[in-house]
Design an enzyme around this catalytic site. Sequence first.
Site, PDB file in Angstrom:
ATOM      1  N   GLU A  33       6.644   5.844  12.320  1.00 60.12           N
ATOM      2  CA  GLU A  33       5.418   5.267  11.776  1.00 60.12           C
ATOM      3  C   GLU A  33       4.357   6.327  11.524  1.00 60.12           C
ATOM      4  O   GLU A  33       3.616   6.255  10.550  1.00 60.12           O
ATOM      5  CB  GLU A  33       4.873   4.182  12.714  1.00 60.12           C
ATOM      6  N   TYR A 113      -2.594  -0.540  12.453  1.00 57.40           N
ATOM      7  CA  TYR A 113      -1.296  -0.760  11.798  1.00 57.40           C
ATOM      8  C   TYR A 113      -0.155  -0.197  12.650  1.00 57.40           C
ATOM      9  O   TYR A 113       0.824  -0.885  12.938  1.00 57.40           O
ATOM     10  CB  TYR A 113      -1.261  -0.152  10.385  1.00 57.40           C
ATOM     11  N   ASP A 131      -0.151  -2.797   6.636  1.00 60.30           N
ATOM     12  CA  ASP A 131      -0.307  -1.508   5.944  1.00 60.30           C
ATOM     13  C   ASP A 131      -0.661  -1.796   4.481  1.00 60.30           C
ATOM     14  O   ASP A 131      -0.925  -2.949   4.103  1.00 60.30           O
ATOM     15  CB  ASP A 131       0.970  -0.671   6.076  1.00 60.30           C
ATOM     16  N   CYS A 196       3.239 -18.175  -4.053  1.00 63.49           N
ATOM     17  CA  CYS A 196       2.293 -17.113  -4.387  1.00 63.49           C
ATOM     18  C   CYS A 196       1.243 -17.605  -5.376  1.00 63.49           C
ATOM     19  O   CYS A 196       1.558 -17.959  -6.513  1.00 63.49           O
ATOM     20  CB  CYS A 196       3.060 -15.925  -4.965  1.00 63.49           C
TER      21      CYS A 196
HETATM   22  S1  SF4 Z   1       5.385 -13.553  -6.598  1.00 56.59           S
HETATM   23 FE1  SF4 Z   1       4.854 -11.590  -7.480  1.00 56.59          FE
HETATM   24  S2  SF4 Z   1       2.742 -11.253  -6.881  1.00 56.59           S
HETATM   25 FE2  SF4 Z   1       3.505 -12.868  -5.590  1.00 56.59          FE
HETATM   26  S3  SF4 Z   1       4.226 -11.839  -3.735  1.00 56.59           S
HETATM   27 FE3  SF4 Z   1       5.982 -12.016  -5.122  1.00 56.59          FE
HETATM   28  S4  SF4 Z   1       6.038 -10.121  -6.309  1.00 56.59           S
HETATM   29 FE4  SF4 Z   1       4.019 -10.273  -5.321  1.00 56.59          FE
END
Ligand code: SF4
Length: 341
Positions: A33, A113, A131, A196
């Site tokens: 690390e 971290y 991180d 996401c």
């Molecule tokens: S969907 Fe795209 S922006 Fe969202 S965590 Fe995954 S790679 Fe990253």
Amino acid sequence: MDARAELLHWYRKNARDLPWRKTQDPWAILVSEVLLQQTRVAQALPYYRRILARFPTPEALAQAPLSELFALWQGAGYYRRAQHLHRAAQRIAERGFPREFEGLCALPGVGLYTAGAVASIAFGERVPAVDGNVRRVLARVHALENPKESELWKRAAAWMPEEDPGTWNQALMELGARVCTPKAPRCTECPLAEVCRGREAPERYPRPRSRKSQEWRLFALVAKGPKGYLLVRRTAGPWSGLYTPPLGEDPGTLLAEHGLSRAQVLGEVRHALSHRRIRAQVLLARLAEGGTPPDSVPLSAFARKLLRFAEQAAAEPKTGEAFLPVAFSPADAGSDGVEPP
Ligand code: SF4
């Protein structure tokens, strides 16, 4: 499968085969690390192997002089990490290896971290390790443009599964390094795509942190004698503990301090540190006697660059070379008044 299970499944299938992922030895994990704080995985690998082969335990490093670690560290850069690792080894040798996040944070050079990574991976403590890669993944998943560190740590902690926190932390890091990359993230392959919120415009999250970049303008005196170069040991600044040619803002003072009166101006060497750029005018001088062989002391990468430049420039002399008398004015070189390192 929920998003966390998807991520862990992806990690098991795609994780890179790295030696520090095959051990639970806290010392090996700490060494990895510390190396990875500023060094890419491929570059860190040979240093990791070399350092652990010579210092398989913190006690082994604690008993060795720092110069021995510096010799192994040469080329990895950011030598302050090596100094911290040496001091951490001495602390561990005296008091034992801290087994919890808080105790790890108290070791020299160990930030939140690194403490989180060692605590979760080596000791199974349920604590995040945020991180740069994890920061980016979390900011995108939650569509946060300017997240505070404390907010990211809270979100990371809230999202952690009960079991195997070390694997979870490494899975987030690996996703940030391999899929959720700063540019052109591969959202179609991402195991977190379903949850996401930043997926439509990932590069908006997080906004780049403003970096104060300062420029150091200075003079480097490369003075060559029959046995080597005039090299000085730095006692502070970015190369503390390492050797460089003498550096200074005022070339006249720099020469006079070393008993020299003339130098040839060879040209400029540029070098980047993490938050600073250096522009060094290289002055070449001759020593009537002495000098230190450069391979006999630990040199900074910047020092090696200066010596290489001076050797090459001296081998190809240009017409119209300038010679510098002691009375040279630093204003002529455009010094911006920034303190030299
Ligand atoms: S969907 Fe795209 S922006 Fe969202 S965590 Fe995954 S790679 Fe990253």
